[in-house]
Design an enzyme around this catalytic site. Structure first.
Site: not given
Length: 1003
Positions: A190, A646
């Site tokens: 990540h 998004k």
């Protein structure tokens, strides 16, 4: 002085940032909780005391007192119980120079990380208490409590099986599910895992010492005092450790970081998980057969996910596989050595099975040196002698693995081992597969059982071998869809310039791909020099073939296609696989599972149509692997939470994913295909994060059927897997949720009026979100100026770039992770809630009576309850006053009017969402239903405020210098010093670290 914290727009901290007495109510509520209460307050007091002690010992006296005063002024409830204006805090920060600002950022970061350790301990306690409670109160379980709608505590196996028994779930139905149970957790690297591995190690050390300290009794004053001193020493060492990465981590650094959790926690936790399942099953369903040991396994993207990361090459993936096998071999060597010490059984006092004795004779012929060395010592101890041969084979396997790592995937396999002068000439002496190793262990176990003996360490090792094999975790390859079409376009232009693949439409592409898949001749000429990107794309498939030859198909059998749009995206990968020998369409054989990743809302809506065409294509269908007792073809399919959020906002994204799951499962059922859904969840709510238990229970009924795959992203690995009990807590809750969702049917997802309502809410939410994020021409400038997104890119925390290579700096080039990271730092947290309030409001304007229906949905529909719960948690972390300070202090003058308009839009949406969420939940304050979480958020929210002020001041000064000529740096605000850009950047990055620790998630 460098600090300028007054609001240029004249605003000051108020309302949501004011210290409120409601936190006292939260603390009182926590006192009544099963875990927490007085113990929680004692632990908080201990952490505070340790923190203060370290600051006083490590900082100059005046500086330490100012830092402690900052903390005091930011506390939700002061010792004297009075609310305090933030003016004093502002004044204190204004008088700081850069060195004090850096000390403050480090101090508050340390504080939050200590609190995080404390909360992990509380989570461990809660899990352990739930186990005890489930054993003591199984007879009081009410099976008719609607667990899918209202349960907030994770179920244990014991609670789950008792509930199923009382619901009259037939043993045969449960056994069928358990035998096909398939849970896969995939670790990823990540980019917002912000904490250094070195610091994580110190955190584990502190956690261990805190646990030891709590275990001391009143009579062990000396021991407690010693541990207390060790704690202070460890935290002081931590204070003197650099929190920031000094260099960008390599992919192999990220591999090492991920492997740590397997080495330190999961290798030993998985057998415990199986034992807990076995015990619980025996209590409620004694006649039901246990699931296979591998009902829960692991995958990894670390070292194999090449989507947008040029650092992940074929050589890196090859070395990653070797590293993983080396780790497993080391653990197996250690375990076998322990078994050899334990199994000291003499033939004088116990019989041994004939097959074991026969195997010893074969081993004597193959390993004369080992026999000569060990035969005298273990003459009458056959198990020890056998395990000595096992150790030798493991040692030879280690040698071969090291040679493979050094030689690379292109080196021929023949002769590698024999080139080592210390190794035998016969390559077959090492373990060629994990099956050979497992066979030796089973031989020993069978012999023991034949003489009425058991050996728990041997059973544990066999469980570990079943779960991890030699590969530890399957490596999923991930690549963006256009890389495959570009490669095939280049090849086709070389072969026939008049019929280039890139010039074909979708229908023509599918026709050409199917034709090429059915021909036996190779497509790609072996001697042609291709462009670097095409060469790398093709080499990935060649590497996969070599990996499977050497490590077995388990090491790397999944290929994820990101940004999947069409049928051709999947057929392209099959064709490239055929070229590498991974797929034989004529024989209906494939050693690779091709997995489409549908990410945008449009692609999620189109997914059923794409998969329908593929399922109706015999060539494709015949290449799917077979699973289950019915031998159904299996299709794995991945759903992307990040980009859809998004693209369309939180509410729309979640609804589209929910609908897609139902449609895809219906499609699969009609076509006789088993479906395994792969959920690409992130750490934050804006990327699908949140409590896994509630998220799994909220999945549409009938879509799991005992199969699920979930990403576990680097940011959350520490919070889930850093400690053994935390790992078991997560593994057991995920497992019970999958079983419960699969067996306890819920028809509420099919309620037409509810679906119609959600469709309207999703459309309105998407429209409002896109109007701000995609249609407002000033939003990109707003995001870049009022969040630390540019500085975040300077953090050396990932091998992957923050932006895609699109040639532009618009939102489409920005990855979803830094998008969420930036909004979190400035306390907007916009991706996780924006648009929800307007959608709810418009529905109520059209029909005020819909509030009753919304409350019903919240009470009864797991999906809707999960949505509102996530929005509520996110809203509780928003601080619009502090966010306003970012806008007025960091926004450029020429954007002032536009930025004020954007802020007003966000603030109005927040107010609307906040009010309606409270109306739906029937609460007075956010998180009233979860006092422990409410207290945690209250404590963090207020204590983060000083870091926000510090960050804004440092960003403002840093950006002012960045706008000046390189050699021209103005002195700071009156303190006589000139600060370099690197010094200011370091200070800003430290505040990013601190806020990330305080928020407990970033992107």
């Amino acid at each position: 002085m460098i600090m300028t914290v007054s609001d240029p727009g004249g605003s000051s901290m108020s309302s949501s940032s004011a210290i409120t007495p409601e936190s006292e109510q939260a603390m009182a509520a926590v006192n009544d909780a099963p875990v927490g209460g007085q113990l929680l307050q004692q632990r908080l007091a201990l952490v505070e005391d340790l923190w203060q002690t370290v600051l006083r010992s490590e900082c100059p006296a005046e500086q330490a007192e100012r830092l402690l005063r900052m903390k005091q002024l930011s506390d939700p409830v002061l010792p004297e119980g009075n609310a305090v204006s933030s003016d004093a805090l502002v004044s204190l920060i204004r008088d700081m120079d850069l060195s004090e600002a850096i000390a403050a950022a480090r101090a508050f970061s340390l504080y939050f990380q200590l609190v995080n350790i404390l909360e992990q301990r509380i989570e461990e306690d809660g899990y352990l208490e739930s186990i005890v409670r489930s054993q003591d109160t199984a007879e009081q379980i009410n099976p008719f409590t609607p667990p899918l709608a209202t349960q907030t505590e994770p179920a244990t196996f014991r609670e789950l099986f008792e509930r199923l028994r009382r619901l009259n779930v037939p043993p045969a139905q449960l056994e069928t599910l358990l035998q096909e149970l398939d849970i896969r957790l995939v670790f990823t690297a990540h980019p917002t895992e912000i904490v250094r591995h070195t610091v994580r190690h110190k955190q584990r050390r502190v956690a261990s010492l805190l646990q030891q300290l709590e275990a001391q009794t009143e009579s062990s004053t000396f021991e407690a005092g010693t541990i207390r001193l060790q704690l202070e020493e460890e935290i002081r060492l931590w204070w003197r450790t650099d929190e920031l990465h000094q260099f960008k981590p390599s992919v192999l650094d990220e591999v090492d970081y991920a492997l740590h959790y397997f080495q330190q926690v999961l290798f030993d936790a998985m057998p415990q998980l199986r034992r807990r399942l076995s015990s619980a099953l025996a209590s409620s369903y004694p006649d039901v057969q246990l699931p296979p040991s591998s009902f829960c396994t692991f995958g990894s993207w670390v070292g194999s996910d090449r989507d947008g990361n040029p650092s992940v090459t074929t050589d890196i993936t090859w070395r990653t596989a070797c590293y993983q096998r080396q780790l497993m071999l080391e653990r197996y060597v250690s375990a076998v050595q322990g078994l050899r010490d334990q199994l000291s059984i003499s033939m004088q006092w116990s019989q041994v099975s004939a097959p074991l004795l026969e195997s010893l004779e074969m081993d004597r012929l193959r390993f004369p040196e080992v026999y000569e060395e060990r035969a005298t010592r273990y003459r009458l101890e056959p198990y020890r002698l056998k395990l000595s041969f096992v150790l030798e084979r493991l040692r030879l396997t280690q040698i071969r693995n090291q040679q493979l790592a050094e030689a690379g995937w292109r080196a021929p396999a023949d002769g590698l081992l024999s080139s080592n002068p210390e190794a035998p000439q016969s390559e077959s002496l090492h373990y060629g597969s994990v099956a050979e190793f497992r066979s030796d262990l089973e031989l020993i176990r069978t012999s023991l059982v034949s003489t009425d003996l058991t050996c728990e360490p041997l059973d544990t090792l066999l469980t570990q071998v079943h779960i991890f094999g030699f590969s530890l975790a399957g490596l999923d390859i991930r690549q963006e869809s256009t890389r495959h079409s570009d490669a095939l376009d280049e090849v086709s232009r070389y072969l026939n310039p008049d019929q280039a693949y890139g010039d074909l439409n979708e229908q023509e592409r599918v026709q050409w791909l199917l034709q090429e898949l059915q021909t036996r001749r190779p497509l790609i000429p072996p001697s042609v020099s291709w462009s670097p990107t095409t060469e790398e794309t093709v080499d990935v498939f060649r590497t996969l073939h070599r990996l499977q030859d050497e490590f077995g198909s388990r090491i790397c059998r999944t290929y994820v296609i990101s940004m999947s749009h069409s049928v051709s995206d999947l057929l392209e990968v099959l064709l490239l696989s055929k070229e590498a020998g991974l797929v034989e369409p004529s024989a209906g054989h494939a050693d690779l599972l091709v997995v489409p990743l549908f990410e945008t809302v449009e692609d999620l809506q189109r997914a059923p149509e794409v998969m329908e065409e593929l399922f109706q294509t015999p060539l494709y269908r015949n290449l799917l692997p077979r699973v289950g007792s019915q031998g159904q073809p299996l299709q794995e399919l991945m759903l992307g939470y990040s980009d859809s959020n998004k693209d369309s906002g939180f509410l729309s994204s979640n609804w589209e994913i929910h609908k897609a799951q139902i449609a895809l499962q219906d499609l699969a059922a009609r076509n006789g295909v088993a479906l395994r859904l792969f959920h690409g969840r992130g750490g934050s709510v804006g990327r699908g994060g949140g409590p896994a238990y509630q998220a799994i229970l909220a999945q549409p009924s009938g879509t799991l059927q005992g199969r699920i795959k979930i990403t576990e992203q680097g940011e959350v690995l520490a919070s889930k897997y850093s400690l053994p009990e935390l790992a078991l807590y997560n593994l057991e809750t995920v497992s019970t949720a999958v079983v419960q969702n699969s067996l306890v049917t819920n028809q509420l997802d099919a309620t037409p009026s509810w679906n119609d309502l959600m469709a309207r809410l999703a459309r309105c939410s998407r429209r409002h979100y896109r109007a701000l994020v995609h249609d407002n021409p000033d939003l990109v400038a707003f995001f870049e100026q009022v969040t630390p997104i540019e500085e975040i890119s300077k953090l050396q925390i990932s091998s992957r770039p923050a932006r895609r290579k699109t040639g532009t700096r618009d939102l489409s080039s920005l990855r979803a992770i830094p998008w969420v990271f930036g909004w979190t730092q400035s306390r907007f947290l916009l991706p996780s809630w924006f648009g929800v309030g307007t959608a709810l409001h418009e529905e109520l304007v059209n029909d005020p009576d819909q509030m009753s229906l919304l409350r019903t949905l919240h009470q009864r529909w797991p999906f809707f309850r999960m949505l509102i719960s996530k929005v509520e948690m996110t809203l509780s972390k928003v601080d619009l006053d502090l966010a306003r300070h970012y806008v007025t202090s960091l926004g450029s003058a020429d954007h002032r009017q536009a930025f004020d308009g954007i802020y007003t839009t966000i603030a109005e949406e927040y107010s609307l969402t906040h009010r309606l969420v409270l109306e739906i939940t029937g609460q007075e304050r956010l998180l009233d239903a979860d006092p422990a979480l409410q207290l945690s958020v209250d404590l963090r929210n207020r204590t983060i405020v000083p870091l926000g002020f510090l960050q804004v001041a440092l960003l403002r000064r840093l950006r002012d210098q960045n706008r000046q000529p390189p050699m021209s740096e103005s002195p700071s605000d009156g303190d006589g010093r000139t600060y370099s850009r690197s010094e200011l950047l370091r200070g800003a990055l430290l505040t990013i670290n601190g806020i990330a620790a305080g928020m407990r998630n970033t992107g």
